[in-house]
Design a protein around this motif. Structure first.
Motif, PDB file in Angstrom:
ATOM      1  N   LEU A  61       0.826  -1.211   0.000  1.00  0.00           N
ATOM      2  CA  LEU A  61       0.000   0.000   0.000  1.00  0.00           C
ATOM      3  C   LEU A  61       0.862   1.264   0.000  1.00  0.00           C
ATOM      4  O   LEU A  61       1.738   1.417   0.858  1.00  0.00           O
ATOM      5  CB  LEU A  61      -0.904   0.038   1.240  1.00  0.00           C
ATOM      6  CG  LEU A  61      -1.915  -1.086   1.413  1.00  0.00           C
ATOM      7  CD1 LEU A  61      -2.638  -0.923   2.751  1.00  0.00           C
ATOM      8  CD2 LEU A  61      -2.921  -1.094   0.263  1.00  0.00           C
ATOM      9  N   PHE A  62       0.566   2.172  -0.905  1.00  0.00           N
ATOM     10  CA  PHE A  62       1.142   3.520  -0.896  1.00  0.00           C
ATOM     11  C   PHE A  62       0.161   4.358  -0.085  1.00  0.00           C
ATOM     12  O   PHE A  62      -0.994   4.525  -0.492  1.00  0.00           O
ATOM     13  CB  PHE A  62       1.255   4.019  -2.333  1.00  0.00           C
ATOM     14  CG  PHE A  62       1.974   5.323  -2.483  1.00  0.00           C
ATOM     15  CD1 PHE A  62       3.358   5.373  -2.546  1.00  0.00           C
ATOM     16  CD2 PHE A  62       1.266   6.515  -2.603  1.00  0.00           C
ATOM     17  CE1 PHE A  62       4.035   6.578  -2.710  1.00  0.00           C
ATOM     18  CE2 PHE A  62       1.931   7.719  -2.768  1.00  0.00           C
ATOM     19  CZ  PHE A  62       3.323   7.755  -2.827  1.00  0.00           C
ATOM     20  N   ILE A  63       0.599   4.859   1.067  1.00  0.00           N
ATOM     21  CA  ILE A  63      -0.357   5.402   2.034  1.00  0.00           C
ATOM     22  C   ILE A  63      -0.152   6.892   2.274  1.00  0.00           C
ATOM     23  O   ILE A  63       0.934   7.324   2.658  1.00  0.00           O
ATOM     24  CB  ILE A  63      -0.264   4.644   3.374  1.00  0.00           C
ATOM     25  CG1 ILE A  63      -0.618   3.159   3.150  1.00  0.00           C
ATOM     26  CG2 ILE A  63      -1.200   5.262   4.420  1.00  0.00           C
ATOM     27  CD1 ILE A  63      -0.483   2.281   4.376  1.00  0.00           C
ATOM     28  N   ILE A  64      -1.203   7.650   2.028  1.00  0.00           N
ATOM     29  CA  ILE A  64      -1.240   9.080   2.335  1.00  0.00           C
ATOM     30  C   ILE A  64      -2.070   9.230   3.596  1.00  0.00           C
ATOM     31  O   ILE A  64      -3.162   8.667   3.661  1.00  0.00           O
ATOM     32  CB  ILE A  64      -1.921   9.860   1.183  1.00  0.00           C
ATOM     33  CG1 ILE A  64      -1.177   9.628  -0.134  1.00  0.00           C
ATOM     34  CG2 ILE A  64      -2.050  11.337   1.516  1.00  0.00           C
ATOM     35  CD1 ILE A  64      -1.984  10.038  -1.381  1.00  0.00           C
TER      36      ILE A  64
ATOM     37  N   HIS B   3      -6.309  -7.044  -6.112  1.00  0.00           N
ATOM     38  CA  HIS B   3      -5.726  -6.459  -4.894  1.00  0.00           C
ATOM     39  C   HIS B   3      -6.784  -5.987  -3.917  1.00  0.00           C
ATOM     40  O   HIS B   3      -6.597  -6.052  -2.694  1.00  0.00           O
ATOM     41  CB  HIS B   3      -4.765  -5.313  -5.243  1.00  0.00           C
ATOM     42  CG  HIS B   3      -3.904  -4.938  -4.087  1.00  0.00           C
ATOM     43  ND1 HIS B   3      -3.825  -3.674  -3.581  1.00  0.00           N
ATOM     44  CD2 HIS B   3      -3.106  -5.709  -3.291  1.00  0.00           C
ATOM     45  CE1 HIS B   3      -3.007  -3.653  -2.543  1.00  0.00           C
ATOM     46  NE2 HIS B   3      -2.548  -4.871  -2.351  1.00  0.00           N
ATOM     47  N   CYS B  43       6.829   8.712   5.326  1.00  0.00           N
ATOM     48  CA  CYS B  43       6.693   8.760   3.864  1.00  0.00           C
ATOM     49  C   CYS B  43       5.522   7.872   3.444  1.00  0.00           C
ATOM     50  O   CYS B  43       5.138   6.937   4.144  1.00  0.00           O
ATOM     51  CB  CYS B  43       7.990   8.251   3.240  1.00  0.00           C
ATOM     52  SG  CYS B  43       8.051   8.382   1.434  1.00  0.00           S
ATOM     53  N   CYS B  44       4.945   8.153   2.271  1.00  0.00           N
ATOM     54  CA  CYS B  44       3.880   7.312   1.718  1.00  0.00           C
ATOM     55  C   CYS B  44       4.405   5.955   1.264  1.00  0.00           C
ATOM     56  O   CYS B  44       3.615   5.051   0.973  1.00  0.00           O
ATOM     57  CB  CYS B  44       3.264   7.992   0.494  1.00  0.00           C
ATOM     58  SG  CYS B  44       2.505   9.577   0.842  1.00  0.00           S
ATOM     59  N   ASP B  45       5.709   5.824   1.211  1.00  0.00           N
ATOM     60  CA  ASP B  45       6.350   4.633   0.653  1.00  0.00           C
ATOM     61  C   ASP B  45       5.733   3.362   1.233  1.00  0.00           C
ATOM     62  O   ASP B  45       5.592   3.215   2.446  1.00  0.00           O
ATOM     63  CB  ASP B  45       7.852   4.690   0.951  1.00  0.00           C
ATOM     64  CG  ASP B  45       8.614   3.663   0.148  1.00  0.00           C
ATOM     65  OD1 ASP B  45       8.432   2.453   0.381  1.00  0.00           O
ATOM     66  OD2 ASP B  45       9.400   4.066  -0.724  1.00  0.00           O
ATOM     67  N   SER B  46       5.401   2.417   0.344  1.00  0.00           N
ATOM     68  CA  SER B  46       4.691   1.204   0.757  1.00  0.00           C
ATOM     69  C   SER B  46       5.545   0.259   1.597  1.00  0.00           C
ATOM     70  O   SER B  46       5.038  -0.694   2.169  1.00  0.00           O
ATOM     71  CB  SER B  46       4.211   0.452  -0.487  1.00  0.00           C
ATOM     72  OG  SER B  46       5.324   0.036  -1.259  1.00  0.00           O
ATOM     73  N   ARG B  65       1.389  10.986   6.636  1.00  0.00           N
ATOM     74  CA  ARG B  65       2.267  10.411   5.598  1.00  0.00           C
ATOM     75  C   ARG B  65       2.146  11.222   4.316  1.00  0.00           C
ATOM     76  O   ARG B  65       1.066  11.398   3.769  1.00  0.00           O
ATOM     77  CB  ARG B  65       1.928   8.930   5.366  1.00  0.00           C
ATOM     78  CG  ARG B  65       2.295   8.096   6.595  1.00  0.00           C
ATOM     79  CD  ARG B  65       1.994   6.636   6.422  1.00  0.00           C
ATOM     80  NE  ARG B  65       2.929   5.962   5.519  1.00  0.00           N
ATOM     81  CZ  ARG B  65       2.934   4.647   5.319  1.00  0.00           C
ATOM     82  NH1 ARG B  65       2.053   3.878   5.962  1.00  0.00           N
ATOM     83  NH2 ARG B  65       3.799   4.107   4.485  1.00  0.00           N
ATOM     84  N   ASN B  66       3.285  11.718   3.862  1.00  0.00           N
ATOM     85  CA  ASN B  66       3.327  12.451   2.592  1.00  0.00           C
ATOM     86  C   ASN B  66       4.589  12.020   1.828  1.00  0.00           C
ATOM     87  O   ASN B  66       5.379  11.216   2.340  1.00  0.00           O
ATOM     88  CB  ASN B  66       3.287  13.959   2.855  1.00  0.00           C
ATOM     89  CG  ASN B  66       4.450  14.441   3.707  1.00  0.00           C
ATOM     90  OD1 ASN B  66       5.581  13.998   3.552  1.00  0.00           O
ATOM     91  ND2 ASN B  66       4.167  15.377   4.615  1.00  0.00           N
TER      92      ASN B  66
END
Lengths: 212, 212, 212, 212
Positions: A61-64, B3, B43-46, B65-66
């Motif tokens: 998941l890419f999470i904002i 998914h 970070c948004c990083d998964s 998270r950004n």
């Protein structure tokens, strides 16, 4: 033990268990980079961690996370569009296939939005400014449910705000294009902490319905 | 299984295990509201979920998270200051005692920032605009490490960007005041995925040093 | 003898001694133009003349003097960027090889910056406006040293402000480019009037260390 | 020996001679603070150091140095009014009794201003922007001396620009007030490097006349 020490202890547990068990996965994700299939726009709320609530693996998941899991509309003026930058990264660079706007019950941001009376001047500060993104949701609720208990209004507004964010996602030309081509799907989900339920917005019935 | 179906299956696992085991905690957090002690700017990083990497419980961490875990400076002009709104919520309403800026290795946002040559005009779009928050970090690295391998530059820039965000946190008057009064502590952490290490910035040595 | 008469007497002494002794140098500098190797950004303070403190010859130093020896960041909006214009002249036209930001002890501008309490609104007028260039230096000192004696805070802030100016120098694209190519070097120096010492910032140790 | 090493050697000479000889003066200036009687607005030019040209002692002159020794008009909009901030510090806090605008022959900034033809668009960048302060001086020279040798025009413009700055000084209300009350005197001086002469503007004759 203060909270920072607790976090360090927590990292050591993560290191011994989760990291070691997923060692091959972390190695691959480091070598090949991330390729998540889904963006989640979630709330900062400490009770609703998107990766935990969906029991996801590293790389999934890419999470904002921002206050009240909002998506502002596409705008090129202004500065520091943090959420828009994250969407751009996930959609255009990582080419995710899904965006889930994940709302939740008992959201402090939404409650703050409703605490003002219909005619009030908006509050000061960053939160009031930010929550304006959801002002359409507030207006819908106040127009229909004025006089009903605040709890019910808040819940309705939490769900309406998800719909506003789904609308706003479509104002980004590179999102609209991919959605039209069926390369990208948008989802509105709502986590009801109290009952441990996950609801999804069903455009057919125009309702949030249990997924689980 | 696509998914989205996987996420729903994941939620069902969460519901059976994590939610049931923490039922009393979730009930209390619902009744009493959240009272996290720490904000994490991640970070948004998964690959880097703050709650998972610190093995935290529901209610522990207020998480923003950004892209590239940046804090922009205090600015009252402009719109939709999502990160500033979240900081305001965590610091002024929830009264957290810590803010951790959690950077990480192999950050795509930082790499994008360094991919431009020193004299290049910045790229277009939200990401380039957002990454300007970290331009001092980029400048420091380019001035000192021009010609060195990109991998080394990226790692140095990931760490410098954390220091820029720590500086920017102090531009918020309600953060500076609490830090000066020792009610709030700021931390710069760096998760090195490759080696499974967590580093913390030590102002005394001016280095990131292993916590674990 | 009033002060203006004293200055005229001083000029006559300069004319008889310094000018006559350096006649050939002045002639050459007039015919060929100036070609200084170094810019100094110094303070207006009457006690710290950069050419005198470094016993330099005519033609050696291109000297900018403003309150608290500050370099503002690169900005194309606004008007009358005096310091930026001088940097542009020295770097792009005269092609200097060094820029020295020369701070000093007992700086009135820095003291004014620290006289306000952490939560104070900034003062009015040009000085307060100008000193905002150094607000990161102020924030760092207030966050770390709140409650310590003002003298110690002022000294720390004088040195932090030099680091802010070094960062700001790198925001000028034609400076960053030359620094990356090793055509231009940046230096942070601090003149301690009280002890007659000159300190230089050492990035390795993150300290100001005696040069002499 | 590179130029930075030369400066360090120069400092050691200063330390041994000038600083030791003026030890009591430096001690007093450190203890009591500065109380200069005169502000000098000088050029950054490496050939014209105000303290050296007037053989002044430490503590005598509060020195502002910018390109072409200009004073911009009083303006409260815009940012980073470095010269205005320095004037405010010298006039309102240090209560100087004189302001000397010290121009000089062979000024590169003034030459740049005249290099453009009358109808040209102004150049780009900070220098062109900054030199607009002197555009009235340029206009006067171009209207009277069009077709005359550039050298003569440059010299005339250098002197006219001093008069523009004297006019601009009076746009600051706290300068005008003190000048009207005879607490502050304004002087326009011109250093002719080539002939080692110092000229002062005489309002009676409307000419620059030798002081020495």
């Amino acid at each position: 033990m203060n909270h920072i020490e607790k976090l360090v202890e927590g990292f050591k547990r993560f290191r011994r268990h989760n990291y070691e068990e997923n060692r091959a996965l972390f190695d691959r994700l480091t070598r090949q980079g991330q390729s998540p299939k889904t963006i989640v726009v979630g709330c900062c709320d400490s009770r609703v961690d998107p990766a935990i609530v969906t029991d996801s693996d590293p790389g999934d998941l890419f999470i904002i996370r921002n206050v009240a899991n909002l998506v502002p509309p596409f705008e090129t003026s202004g500065n520091y569009h943090g959420t828009s930058a994250a969407l751009e990264f996930g959609v255009r660079h990582l080419e995710v296939e899904n965006i889930v706007v994940l709302g939740h019950a008992h959201c402090g941001g939404i409650r703050a939005l409703l605490d003002e009376a219909p005619g009030d001047k908006p509050g000061e500060g960053f939160i009031a400014e930010w929550m304006k993104v959801a002002s359409n949701a507030r207006n819908r609720v106040l127009s229909r449910m004025h006089g009903e208990p605040l709890e019910k209004q808040v819940r309705a507004c939490e769900q309406e705000a998800i719909l506003v964010s789904l609308d706003n996602l479509l104002t980004f030309p590179w999102i609209l294009e991919r959605v039209a081509q069926r390369k990208l799907a948008l989802h509105g989900w709502y986590f009801d902490m109290e009952h441990g339920e996950l609801l999804a917005y069903n455009p057919g019935s125009n309702r949030f319905e249990a997924l689980s």
